[in-house]
Design a protein around this motif. Structure first.
Motif, PDB file in Angstrom:
ATOM      1  N   ARG A 153       0.830  -1.200   0.000  1.00  0.00           N
ATOM      2  CA  ARG A 153       0.000   0.000   0.000  1.00  0.00           C
ATOM      3  C   ARG A 153       0.870   1.257   0.000  1.00  0.00           C
ATOM      4  O   ARG A 153       0.591   2.219  -0.706  1.00  0.00           O
ATOM      5  CB  ARG A 153      -0.919  -0.065   1.231  1.00  0.00           C
ATOM      6  CG  ARG A 153      -2.068   0.908   1.341  1.00  0.00           C
ATOM      7  CD  ARG A 153      -2.893   1.186   0.133  1.00  0.00           C
ATOM      8  NE  ARG A 153      -3.539   0.116  -0.588  1.00  0.00           N
ATOM      9  CZ  ARG A 153      -4.733  -0.375  -0.342  1.00  0.00           C
ATOM     10  NH1 ARG A 153      -5.442   0.081   0.637  1.00  0.00           N
ATOM     11  NH2 ARG A 153      -5.253  -1.302  -1.098  1.00  0.00           N
ATOM     12  N   PHE A 154       1.981   1.208   0.763  1.00  0.00           N
ATOM     13  CA  PHE A 154       2.902   2.341   0.826  1.00  0.00           C
ATOM     14  C   PHE A 154       3.501   2.602  -0.567  1.00  0.00           C
ATOM     15  O   PHE A 154       3.558   3.749  -1.026  1.00  0.00           O
ATOM     16  CB  PHE A 154       4.015   2.049   1.846  1.00  0.00           C
ATOM     17  CG  PHE A 154       5.100   3.078   1.871  1.00  0.00           C
ATOM     18  CD1 PHE A 154       4.859   4.340   2.408  1.00  0.00           C
ATOM     19  CD2 PHE A 154       6.360   2.796   1.358  1.00  0.00           C
ATOM     20  CE1 PHE A 154       5.860   5.299   2.424  1.00  0.00           C
ATOM     21  CE2 PHE A 154       7.362   3.751   1.366  1.00  0.00           C
ATOM     22  CZ  PHE A 154       7.109   5.014   1.902  1.00  0.00           C
ATOM     23  N   ASP A 155       3.910   1.528  -1.246  1.00  0.00           N
ATOM     24  CA  ASP A 155       4.481   1.685  -2.597  1.00  0.00           C
ATOM     25  C   ASP A 155       3.463   2.292  -3.558  1.00  0.00           C
ATOM     26  O   ASP A 155       3.782   3.163  -4.359  1.00  0.00           O
ATOM     27  CB  ASP A 155       4.965   0.330  -3.149  1.00  0.00           C
ATOM     28  CG  ASP A 155       6.218  -0.149  -2.417  1.00  0.00           C
ATOM     29  OD1 ASP A 155       6.849   0.676  -1.715  1.00  0.00           O
ATOM     30  OD2 ASP A 155       6.544  -1.348  -2.517  1.00  0.00           O
ATOM     31  N   ALA A 159       3.912   5.886  -5.277  1.00  0.00           N
ATOM     32  CA  ALA A 159       3.925   6.001  -6.748  1.00  0.00           C
ATOM     33  C   ALA A 159       2.955   7.085  -7.209  1.00  0.00           C
ATOM     34  O   ALA A 159       3.153   7.714  -8.245  1.00  0.00           O
ATOM     35  CB  ALA A 159       3.561   4.656  -7.378  1.00  0.00           C
ATOM     36  N   LYS A 160       1.901   7.296  -6.417  1.00  0.00           N
ATOM     37  CA  LYS A 160       0.915   8.335  -6.780  1.00  0.00           C
ATOM     38  C   LYS A 160       1.334   9.703  -6.245  1.00  0.00           C
ATOM     39  O   LYS A 160       0.619  10.685  -6.397  1.00  0.00           O
ATOM     40  CB  LYS A 160      -0.458   7.967  -6.202  1.00  0.00           C
ATOM     41  CG  LYS A 160      -1.193   6.951  -7.046  1.00  0.00           C
ATOM     42  CD  LYS A 160      -2.673   6.908  -6.700  1.00  0.00           C
ATOM     43  CE  LYS A 160      -2.901   6.198  -5.392  1.00  0.00           C
ATOM     44  NZ  LYS A 160      -4.309   6.019  -5.030  1.00  0.00           N
ATOM     45  N   GLY A 161       2.489   9.738  -5.552  1.00  0.00           N
ATOM     46  CA  GLY A 161       2.983  11.019  -5.049  1.00  0.00           C
ATOM     47  C   GLY A 161       2.444  11.396  -3.679  1.00  0.00           C
ATOM     48  O   GLY A 161       2.648  12.527  -3.224  1.00  0.00           O
ATOM     49  N   THR A 162       1.768  10.454  -3.011  1.00  0.00           N
ATOM     50  CA  THR A 162       1.252  10.761  -1.671  1.00  0.00           C
ATOM     51  C   THR A 162       2.398  10.693  -0.666  1.00  0.00           C
ATOM     52  O   THR A 162       3.133   9.710  -0.619  1.00  0.00           O
ATOM     53  CB  THR A 162       0.176   9.723  -1.262  1.00  0.00           C
ATOM     54  OG1 THR A 162      -0.796   9.672  -2.288  1.00  0.00           O
ATOM     55  CG2 THR A 162      -0.477  10.100   0.064  1.00  0.00           C
ATOM     56  N   LEU A 163       2.563  11.760   0.127  1.00  0.00           N
ATOM     57  CA  LEU A 163       3.629  11.775   1.125  1.00  0.00           C
ATOM     58  C   LEU A 163       3.154  11.087   2.391  1.00  0.00           C
ATOM     59  O   LEU A 163       2.191  11.509   3.022  1.00  0.00           O
ATOM     60  CB  LEU A 163       4.013  13.221   1.466  1.00  0.00           C
ATOM     61  CG  LEU A 163       4.826  13.956   0.409  1.00  0.00           C
ATOM     62  CD1 LEU A 163       5.148  15.369   0.894  1.00  0.00           C
ATOM     63  CD2 LEU A 163       6.109  13.201   0.072  1.00  0.00           C
ATOM     64  N   THR A 164       3.807   9.988   2.753  1.00  0.00           N
ATOM     65  CA  THR A 164       3.448   9.292   3.977  1.00  0.00           C
ATOM     66  C   THR A 164       4.634   8.430   4.390  1.00  0.00           C
ATOM     67  O   THR A 164       5.676   8.457   3.737  1.00  0.00           O
ATOM     68  CB  THR A 164       2.158   8.453   3.769  1.00  0.00           C
ATOM     69  OG1 THR A 164       1.775   7.883   5.014  1.00  0.00           O
ATOM     70  CG2 THR A 164       2.319   7.363   2.741  1.00  0.00           C
ATOM     71  N   THR A 165       4.500   7.697   5.476  1.00  0.00           N
ATOM     72  CA  THR A 165       5.578   6.797   5.886  1.00  0.00           C
ATOM     73  C   THR A 165       5.013   5.386   6.005  1.00  0.00           C
ATOM     74  O   THR A 165       3.795   5.217   6.179  1.00  0.00           O
ATOM     75  CB  THR A 165       6.155   7.183   7.272  1.00  0.00           C
ATOM     76  OG1 THR A 165       5.097   7.067   8.237  1.00  0.00           O
ATOM     77  CG2 THR A 165       6.719   8.593   7.280  1.00  0.00           C
ATOM     78  N   LEU A 166       5.910   4.412   5.944  1.00  0.00           N
ATOM     79  CA  LEU A 166       5.477   3.020   6.066  1.00  0.00           C
ATOM     80  C   LEU A 166       4.819   2.798   7.429  1.00  0.00           C
ATOM     81  O   LEU A 166       3.797   2.108   7.532  1.00  0.00           O
ATOM     82  CB  LEU A 166       6.692   2.088   5.893  1.00  0.00           C
ATOM     83  CG  LEU A 166       6.412   0.600   6.011  1.00  0.00           C
ATOM     84  CD1 LEU A 166       5.384   0.134   4.994  1.00  0.00           C
ATOM     85  CD2 LEU A 166       7.707  -0.203   5.842  1.00  0.00           C
ATOM     86  N   GLU A 167       5.382   3.420   8.465  1.00  0.00           N
ATOM     87  CA  GLU A 167       4.843   3.248   9.825  1.00  0.00           C
ATOM     88  C   GLU A 167       3.398   3.743   9.893  1.00  0.00           C
ATOM     89  O   GLU A 167       2.535   3.114  10.479  1.00  0.00           O
ATOM     90  CB  GLU A 167       5.680   4.032  10.865  1.00  0.00           C
ATOM     91  CG  GLU A 167       7.063   3.457  11.131  1.00  0.00           C
ATOM     92  CD  GLU A 167       8.020   3.607   9.939  1.00  0.00           C
ATOM     93  OE1 GLU A 167       7.865   4.583   9.160  1.00  0.00           O
ATOM     94  OE2 GLU A 167       8.889   2.732   9.759  1.00  0.00           O
TER      95      GLU A 167
END
Ligand code: DC
Length: 220
Positions: A153-155, A159-167
């Protein structure tokens, strides 16, 4: 023919279902998009995700239709295509909240069942094999460990440019899994006759081959 693919978020249900639908020449229906669309509507109205009464009241203002173009599904919300506006983390959380409300699930029942009257379908969701089509020809419960699912989901989001973290994705996913699998109505659990496919560490191709084995053995 009805093929049900249920399982938690990030297990790869939609990638698998899309690819199988193409291979088998049948339509792919993503039922999560319907819950997301109701989530989008109430979020845009400024209704809080935990305001069940207001969410139920808003259902009478909503008409939903599934539209297909070149095999790709969109949802028409009061006649307007929602496209990718339903694919955000905020709307995912709203979708999870509205999906726990029995009246919302009832509201979406016919839309899901009617589509299979017209054609063979492969449908993904949480309760397809348990509630929507208890007599589906094939039921697969696709799952994977939560870290693998959160990574996927993080990948996708990155890829869509959403800034977030794996955590953060992992934390939100665990929260959503808990909501979806412990709710009183139609919890996301395998049907008694579903085949469980755990694809942790498997590629899409490997998952597809394993799913085809299950489909072939059920249909033969
Ligand atoms: O598969 P998804 O992430 O797009 O689904 C969004 C939410 O909708 C998910 O948190 C659970 C809910 N859902 C459901 O309750 N039943 C379904 N058949 C499909 C989705």
């Amino acid at each position: 023919m009805i093929i049900a693919i249920d399982g938690p978020s990030g297990a790869g249900k939609s990638s698998l279902a899309r690819s199988l639908a193409k291979r088998l020449g049948i339509i792919y229906v993503d039922t999560g998009a319907l819950y997301r669309t109701i989530g989008l509507y109430v979020a845009n109205k400024g209704i809080a995700a935990d305001n069940g009464d207001a969410i139920i009241a808003s259902l009478s203002d909503i008409t939903l239709e599934l539209a297909f173009k070149d095999g790709v599904q969109d949802v028409l919300l009061n006649g307007e295509p929602v496209g990718d506006t339903i694919r955000t983390q905020k709307i995912a959380a709203y979708a999870s909240a509205v999906s726990a409300i029995p009246k919302v699930r009832e509201f979406l029942l016919d839309t899901q069942r009617n589509i299979a009257k017209k054609s063979s379908v492969i449908m993904d969701g949480r309760d397809i094999g348990t509630v929507i089509f208890p007599n589906a020809d094939v039921k697969i419960f696709l799952t994977a460990d939560d870290v693998s699912r959160a990574k996927r989901r993080f990948d996708e989001l990155s890829a869509k440019g959403t800034l977030t973290t794996l955590e953060k994705v992992l934390e939100e996913m665990r929260e959503r899994d808990k909501n979806d699998s412990t709710r009183a109505t139609a919890p996301a659990i395998p049907a008694h006759d579903a085949v469980i496919l755990d694809n942790s560490g498997m590629s899409l191709e490997e998952t597809e081959l394993a799913a085809l084995d299950i489909i072939n053995s059920k249909l033969n």
